[in-house]
Design an enzyme around this catalytic site. Structure first.
Site, PDB file in Angstrom:
ATOM      1  N   GLU C  51      35.976  10.207  25.403  1.00  0.00           N
ATOM      2  CA  GLU C  51      35.061  11.181  25.995  1.00  0.00           C
ATOM      3  C   GLU C  51      35.721  11.891  27.180  1.00  0.00           C
ATOM      4  O   GLU C  51      35.665  13.120  27.293  1.00  0.00           O
ATOM      5  CB  GLU C  51      33.824  10.404  26.471  1.00  0.00           C
ATOM      6  CG  GLU C  51      32.504  10.999  26.206  1.00  0.00           C
ATOM      7  CD  GLU C  51      32.339  11.781  24.928  1.00  0.00           C
ATOM      8  OE1 GLU C  51      32.473  11.199  23.846  1.00  0.00           O
ATOM      9  OE2 GLU C  51      32.062  12.986  25.021  1.00  0.00           O
ATOM     10  N   ASN C  55      36.768  15.936  27.342  1.00  0.00           N
ATOM     11  CA  ASN C  55      36.369  16.850  28.411  1.00  0.00           C
ATOM     12  C   ASN C  55      37.579  17.495  29.076  1.00  0.00           C
ATOM     13  O   ASN C  55      37.561  18.694  29.391  1.00  0.00           O
ATOM     14  CB  ASN C  55      35.535  16.114  29.465  1.00  0.00           C
ATOM     15  CG  ASN C  55      34.075  15.966  29.043  1.00  0.00           C
ATOM     16  OD1 ASN C  55      33.634  16.577  28.069  1.00  0.00           O
ATOM     17  ND2 ASN C  55      33.332  15.151  29.762  1.00  0.00           N
ATOM     18  N   ARG C 109      24.845  19.353  23.181  1.00  0.00           N
ATOM     19  CA  ARG C 109      25.877  19.058  24.180  1.00  0.00           C
ATOM     20  C   ARG C 109      25.338  18.141  25.280  1.00  0.00           C
ATOM     21  O   ARG C 109      24.185  17.706  25.234  1.00  0.00           O
ATOM     22  CB  ARG C 109      26.360  20.360  24.828  1.00  0.00           C
ATOM     23  CG  ARG C 109      26.955  21.367  23.881  1.00  0.00           C
ATOM     24  CD  ARG C 109      28.010  22.202  24.577  1.00  0.00           C
ATOM     25  NE  ARG C 109      29.064  21.333  25.099  1.00  0.00           N
ATOM     26  CZ  ARG C 109      30.170  21.045  24.425  1.00  0.00           C
ATOM     27  NH1 ARG C 109      30.393  21.558  23.252  1.00  0.00           N
ATOM     28  NH2 ARG C 109      31.083  20.247  24.944  1.00  0.00           N
TER      29      ARG C 109
HETATM   30  N1  LIG Z   1      37.404  17.791  32.949  1.00  0.00           N
HETATM   31  C1  LIG Z   1      36.443  18.715  33.199  1.00  0.00           C
HETATM   32  N2  LIG Z   1      36.775  19.919  33.733  1.00  0.00           N
HETATM   33  C2  LIG Z   1      35.829  20.860  33.974  1.00  0.00           C
HETATM   34  N3  LIG Z   1      34.505  20.687  33.722  1.00  0.00           N
HETATM   35  C3  LIG Z   1      34.109  19.509  33.191  1.00  0.00           C
HETATM   36  C4  LIG Z   1      35.035  18.470  32.917  1.00  0.00           C
HETATM   37  N4  LIG Z   1      34.338  17.422  32.427  1.00  0.00           N
HETATM   38  C5  LIG Z   1      33.067  17.784  32.386  1.00  0.00           C
HETATM   39  N5  LIG Z   1      32.896  19.046  32.848  1.00  0.00           N
HETATM   40  C6  LIG Z   1      31.617  19.815  32.983  1.00  0.00           C
HETATM   41  O1  LIG Z   1      30.530  18.910  32.934  1.00  0.00           O
HETATM   42  C7  LIG Z   1      29.620  19.269  31.899  1.00  0.00           C
HETATM   43  C8  LIG Z   1      28.950  18.035  31.300  1.00  0.00           C
HETATM   44  O2  LIG Z   1      29.902  17.256  30.603  1.00  0.00           O
HETATM   45  P1  LIG Z   1      29.462  16.266  29.448  1.00  0.00           P
HETATM   46  O3  LIG Z   1      28.361  15.407  29.931  1.00  0.00           O
HETATM   47  O4  LIG Z   1      30.694  15.569  28.983  1.00  0.00           O
HETATM   48  O5  LIG Z   1      28.867  17.187  28.284  1.00  0.00           O
HETATM   49  P2  LIG Z   1      29.536  18.260  27.324  1.00  0.00           P
HETATM   50  O6  LIG Z   1      31.012  18.016  27.343  1.00  0.00           O
HETATM   51  O7  LIG Z   1      28.914  17.984  25.993  1.00  0.00           O
HETATM   52  O8  LIG Z   1      29.144  19.588  27.875  1.00  0.00           O
HETATM   53  C9  LIG Z   1      30.452  20.073  30.916  1.00  0.00           C
HETATM   54  O9  LIG Z   1      29.693  20.971  30.157  1.00  0.00           O
HETATM   55  C10 LIG Z   1      31.419  20.799  31.845  1.00  0.00           C
HETATM   56  O10 LIG Z   1      30.838  21.946  32.390  1.00  0.00           O
END
Ligand SMILES: Nc1ncnc2c1ncn2[C@@H]1O[C@H](COP(=O)(O)OP(=O)(O)O)[C@@H](O)[C@H]1O
Ligand SMILES: Nc1ncnc2c1ncn2[C@@H]1O[C@H](COP(=O)(O)OP(=O)(O)O)[C@@H](O)[C@H]1O
Lengths: 146, 116, 146, 116
Positions: C51, C55, C109
């Protein structure tokens, strides 16, 4: 889908400890499968890579906790190249590559180079601040031994 | 690596579990063999079914133990070698040194036959 | 045998391509098993790490072929810490950490943080030239979900 | 990821093989579903037996296809989820959204019962 000419590289760095060899093996196997190598080729590559890393840990770094082994996996044009680099002094690899393996079947050592050669399509050594052992495996290469 | 020892019709079966490399495991394995020989147990089946892989140092350990057993007038055979391990034994010609059986029954029977 | 106080570290660097996630998963799983984590804990760690890397590849590096993701695995005193670093601009992680997950069960999402939290004993973010997502898993930690 | 399509007693079974993540596979999977709906096939079993893992983007794809099928008056159920995948479905409460069956027979029967 794998595009031609695109270089794909993954790097792993591990301590001089045999306990990490399984992780290296698991990673290269998964990657090679993902790159559509046959299961036989995947096994062969894992076997050869474990051998190269064992030598790097044992002979190169002499199990020193301060020294590390770096494994770079590069895929391009149907060829996977695995370079294993240690922090040791190297050895006379020209000589070793030209020597016949010990003919005594009960000898307990000296099968590493034989194994790396048998399970890959190419084996070469070089020295660059540490010994570099490079293994080449073609996706559509020769069938694996046996 | 974990090693479990069983006895089947006078033959010792060693079930290996894990990865067969050098290091501390090697010593444990060697001592186990020395103990078996001291007890006069020298018909030994090494079960590789749960060994995911082996390196050349691991092969060295197998060969060492093979030599120990042979010097004592016994024999060491292997069972359960995966395709991956079989091809290593083939490439190193160790398939000519220790016999590899598909299953435990055949391996144990090979010893019974020798005895007759 | 694992000695107390000894730091063990393994590092993996991958391109911004989901195809490498399997190799990361396979490597961390083998390592955690070697460090005597239970099979459940091994699965949990793999799930959370995939996960975090997804991301990093998707939101952090936006699949850019020039950017890489670095995964560092450190084991000490019965605790495995996995740090995933990308080359992106980061995000408002304080806010995200305090938000409730989207209650709509058919939302497509927004489950990554929930999953990382559920399958580890600790989740934290920081920024250091790229987003760093750190996952903590205790060898003798809480039982895994379900 | 590879997808194989079969039909069992009027129910479509999709055997997935590989890893369920986002990327190009997602589009293939979506188009396949759109095609099935267009053909009036809306009782769908997704077989996850050969899916080694899934990430949250992969879950999103499953949910998307679930919504497509439900809007068309059909249903999507899953079979063969590993412990690892089951616990992800549990944590995300998606086990409340799509039913998970142990085997194909039970999954197919669930549709037959609905029809009666
Ligand atoms: N490594 C990252 N860099 C930039 N933004 C991130 C990162 N990880 C998470 N995010 C932000 O946090 C939000 C929520 O992440 P997550 O809970 O994993 O859901 P998803 O990936 O399904 O959108 C993402 O939509 C993104 O905007
Ligand atoms: N990375 C290395 N650094 C230094 N010496 C090496 C390295 N790899 C191999 N060697 C040397 O080459 C010899 C032959 O290697 P090999 O065929 O693998 O057999 P073995 O490891 O069983 O001795 C080793 O004994 C060692 O002296």
């Amino acid at each position: 889908m794998v595009k031609t000419n695109q270089v794909e590289q993954m790097t792993l760095t591990i301590p001089s400890d045999l306990k990490y060899l399984g992780a290296v093996d698991a990673a290269v196997q998964d990657l090679a499968r993902e790159l559509l190598f046959s299961q036989d080729a995947v096994n062969d590559l894992g076997t050869a890579l474990i051998e190269a890393c064992s030598n790097a840990i044992e002979h190169g770094n002499k199990f020193s906790p301060d020294k590390r082994v770096t494994i770079s996996l590069r895929f391009q044009d149907g060829t996977l190249k695995a370079a294993v680099k240690d922090e040791g002094r190297g050895f006379d690899f020209e000589k070793a590559m030209n020597e016949d393996p010990d003919p005594d079947p009960t000898s307990e050592r000296g099968r590493g180079i034989l194994i790396m050669r048998a399970f890959t399509d190419g084996l070469s050594f070089s020295y660059d601040g540490g010994l570099v052992c490079e293994l080449t495996k073609l996706r559509d290469g020769s069938p694996s031994p046996e | 690596m974990k090693i479990t020892q069983r006895e089947v019709q006078g033959t010792v079966v060693l079930d290996l579990n894990g990865k067969l490399t050098g290091g501390p495991d090697a010593d444990t394995f060697r001592k186990l063999f020395d103990g078996l020989i001291a007890e006069g147990k020298k018909q030994i089946v090494v079960n590789l079914e749960k060994v995911s892989w082996i390196n050349s140092t691991g092969l060295g350990i197998l060969i060492h133990n093979y030599s120990t057993v042979r010097s004592a007038g016994g024999d060491l055979v292997v069972i359960g070698a995966s395709d991956r391990i079989e091809s290593i034994l083939y490439v190193t010609k160790l398939n000519l040194l220790f016999k590899s059986f598909e299953n435990e029954e055949d391996a144990v029977r090979s010893f019974t036959h020798t005895r007759q």
